[in-house]
Design an enzyme around this catalytic site. Sequence first.
Site, mmCIF file in Angstrom:
data_model
loop_
_atom_site.group_PDB
_atom_site.id
_atom_site.type_symbol
_atom_site.label_atom_id
_atom_site.label_comp_id
_atom_site.label_asym_id
_atom_site.label_seq_id
_atom_site.Cartn_x
_atom_site.Cartn_y
_atom_site.Cartn_z
ATOM 1 N N ASP A 233 -9.109 -0.074 1.378
ATOM 2 C CA ASP A 233 -9.168 0.567 0.152
ATOM 3 C C ASP A 233 -10.434 0.046 -0.838
ATOM 4 O O ASP A 233 -11.230 1.084 -1.382
ATOM 5 C CB ASP A 233 -7.924 0.080 -0.619
ATOM 6 C CG ASP A 233 -6.826 0.654 -0.179
ATOM 7 O OD1 ASP A 233 -6.849 1.445 0.761
ATOM 8 O OD2 ASP A 233 -5.681 0.491 -0.967
ATOM 9 N N THR B 207 -3.238 5.440 -4.172
ATOM 10 C CA THR B 207 -2.167 6.295 -3.334
ATOM 11 C C THR B 207 -0.827 6.223 -4.558
ATOM 12 O O THR B 207 -0.176 7.100 -4.549
ATOM 13 C CB THR B 207 -1.955 5.852 -2.145
ATOM 14 O OG1 THR B 207 -1.684 4.658 -1.928
ATOM 15 C CG2 THR B 207 -3.128 6.543 -1.114
ATOM 16 N N THR B 208 -0.415 4.989 -4.841
ATOM 17 C CA THR B 208 0.531 4.757 -5.530
ATOM 18 C C THR B 208 0.633 5.441 -6.946
ATOM 19 O O THR B 208 1.756 6.344 -7.378
ATOM 20 C CB THR B 208 0.950 3.257 -5.925
ATOM 21 O OG1 THR B 208 0.582 2.480 -4.703
ATOM 22 C CG2 THR B 208 2.175 3.201 -6.393
ATOM 23 N N ASP C 56 0.830 -1.236 -0.066
ATOM 24 C CA ASP C 56 -0.044 0.264 0.134
ATOM 25 C C ASP C 56 0.674 1.332 -0.090
ATOM 26 O O ASP C 56 1.651 1.500 0.964
ATOM 27 C CB ASP C 56 -0.847 -0.090 1.234
ATOM 28 C CG ASP C 56 -2.007 0.964 1.243
ATOM 29 O OD1 ASP C 56 -2.709 1.280 0.278
ATOM 30 O OD2 ASP C 56 -1.927 1.783 2.172
HETATM 31 P P1 ADP Z 1 -2.802 2.270 -6.223
HETATM 32 O O1 ADP Z 1 -2.276 2.601 -4.967
HETATM 33 O O2 ADP Z 1 -2.429 3.342 -7.372
HETATM 34 O O3 ADP Z 1 -4.223 1.936 -6.221
HETATM 35 P P2 ADP Z 1 -2.335 -0.523 -7.266
HETATM 36 O O4 ADP Z 1 -0.962 -1.132 -6.849
HETATM 37 O O5 ADP Z 1 -3.424 -0.590 -6.334
HETATM 38 O O6 ADP Z 1 -1.999 0.912 -6.722
HETATM 39 O O7 ADP Z 1 -2.323 -0.732 -8.660
HETATM 40 C C1 ADP Z 1 -3.589 0.067 -9.355
HETATM 41 C C2 ADP Z 1 -3.301 -0.001 -10.916
HETATM 42 O O8 ADP Z 1 -3.399 -1.464 -11.146
HETATM 43 C C3 ADP Z 1 -4.413 0.474 -11.753
HETATM 44 O O9 ADP Z 1 -3.942 1.483 -12.587
HETATM 45 C C4 ADP Z 1 -5.228 -0.617 -12.006
HETATM 46 O O10 ADP Z 1 -6.000 -0.397 -13.142
HETATM 47 C C5 ADP Z 1 -4.158 -1.826 -12.231
HETATM 48 N N1 ADP Z 1 -4.725 -3.130 -12.260
HETATM 49 C C6 ADP Z 1 -5.543 -3.735 -11.124
HETATM 50 N N2 ADP Z 1 -5.791 -5.029 -11.313
HETATM 51 C C7 ADP Z 1 -5.500 -5.205 -12.823
HETATM 52 C C8 ADP Z 1 -5.431 -6.185 -13.790
HETATM 53 N N3 ADP Z 1 -6.121 -7.356 -13.388
HETATM 54 N N4 ADP Z 1 -4.878 -6.084 -15.003
HETATM 55 C C9 ADP Z 1 -4.304 -5.018 -15.132
HETATM 56 N N5 ADP Z 1 -4.132 -3.692 -14.360
HETATM 57 C C10 ADP Z 1 -4.931 -3.820 -13.120
HETATM 58 MG MG MG Z 2 -4.965 0.194 -5.426
#
Ligand code: ADP
Ligand code: MG
Length: 548
Positions: free
Chosen positions: A382, A89-90, A56
């Site tokens: 989240d 957040t990332t 996270d």
């Molecule tokens: P954040 O803290 O920004 O939410 P995450 O590590 O949760 O970071 O990653 C979010 C990103 O991962 C988003 O751009 C989302 O669209 C992408 N994402 C999530 N699941 C998938 C998936 N199954 N295939 C492709 N991209 C994905």
């Molecule tokens: Mg996320």
Amino acid sequence: MIILGEDSQRMKDKDAQSHNISAARAVAEAVRSTLGPKGMDKMLVSSMGDVTVTNDGVTILQEMDIDNPTASMIVEVAETQEDEAGDGTTTAVAIAGELLKNAEDLLEQDIHPTAIIKGFHLASEKAREEIDNIAERVDPDDEEIVRKVAETSMTGKGAELNKELLGQLIVEAVRAVTVKADDGSNIVDLDFINIETQTGRSAGESELLNGAVIDKDPVHDDMPVDIEDAKVLLTNEPIELDETDVDAEIQLDSPDQLQAFLDSEEEELRAKVDAIEASGADVVFCQKGIDDMAQHYLAKKGILAVRRVKKSDIKFLKEVTGADIVSDLDDIDADALGTADIERDDADELFYVTGDDAHGVTLLLRGSTEHVVDELERGVGDALDVVASTISDGRVLAGGGAIEVELAKRLRDYADGVEGREQLAVEAFADSLELIPRVLAENSGLDAIDTLVDLRAAHADGQTRAGLNVFTGDVVDTFDAGVVEPAHAKEQALSSATEAANLVLKIDDIIAAGDLSTEGEEDEGGAPGGGMGGMGGMGGMGGMGGMM
Ligand code: ADP
Ligand code: MG
């Protein structure tokens, strides 16, 4: 003329800018390897030796003990995002870092910071507008789409392994606290959802309960633990002797006087317990301590008492039972009591406090160890936020980089009509958004450049929802593939990233009361594991060329 103290330091213009940009980028670099379903986790060890393993973004940055002032401004981006949207957040921090990296290139071409700031601002406004155009309007009552939003949010987190069950529980929980407004829109109040964690069993045994779960023991073995239709007293006062009595100095001349004194103490506790009994309470949840003697009297009167209940749990019990929190035990209004069914789970050593018209639900998350449930709780937290956002807002987007590539395309078209040097900043903004698909690809072991080329081609061809399937490397319609994100979180991520970047760009003078140059190095000593190395080398970050 010297106006600054001996130890203070000053950095101006280009030096100040590049110092700030390097620091901000170092923060962004530190989290970006966690982005997406295939992002890796980080292990953070605090100065006390506490270990946190997490994916996270905001948790990583908060635990990192960052003491560079500019870097802290970027950490605030993550915190704002966490408060306002709960997820993303990332993404927000990574985009802020990339905006600054691209801004640095423009600064080197002698473009004035104010032109960059203006261009970024224009681009951010335009991007928000386009998000609204691109977003799919979904029916908030459509469980399937809402569940997909929850599952997308949990992908890549500890919660992922059980995302079907958890997704289901999360959607049910949010539904339970949603009310329809007069105009038909949904209002969600997440305060009525409580998350409770339990170690020892698997995450697949997590459950949703109508009411509260209190992870405490009764204060005395002889108390009843299963009570139907119980009258519930909540208090934030200790059931102990008053403070002043404990501190007072007393002089005793004879054993009789000692006995009399002890009797009077006993009398006082007895009076408190009598008052509780007189109120009609069957159970007392006390936020503070309960004296041994009072425990004994309460047990004798058949009243269940639980002490040192967390403040947040007391507040939640208020919602569940309808009780008021009593702060004067000598004067308990019978109306202040609430009602609930109390049930003891001996195996897990917790109380279920439920009620037919209990307002509030508890998500009981289980996991094998403390680290597992902690990360589960962050992932579920989240997901709760994004589900709440989807149910109240109804606008969702295709994830997996689809929205970022589409926005970049539209911003480049928009840039053509922007006058002056701001145009270059709008283009730089568009480039920065494409960091997201690039990093998603990179974190999945795919070629970032090939991926971006394929995605751009698909979008040029009118495939608005073309994103990356990180498992196969193919470009697919991610919306149909079930990778769905709430529009609100993306809008928020872009605004806070832009504002932070612009804040940093506006600075041309750093005046520090202490020594600036040590700040990067201090972090190095305390940098355990993972991606924190990036912080130590802050001064040298400018030389890192980024990904493309
Ligand atoms: P954040 O803290 O920004 O939410 P995450 O590590 O949760 O970071 O990653 C979010 C990103 O991962 C988003 O751009 C989302 O669209 C992408 N994402 C999530 N699941 C998938 C998936 N199954 N295939 C492709 N991209 C994905
Ligand atoms: Mg996320």
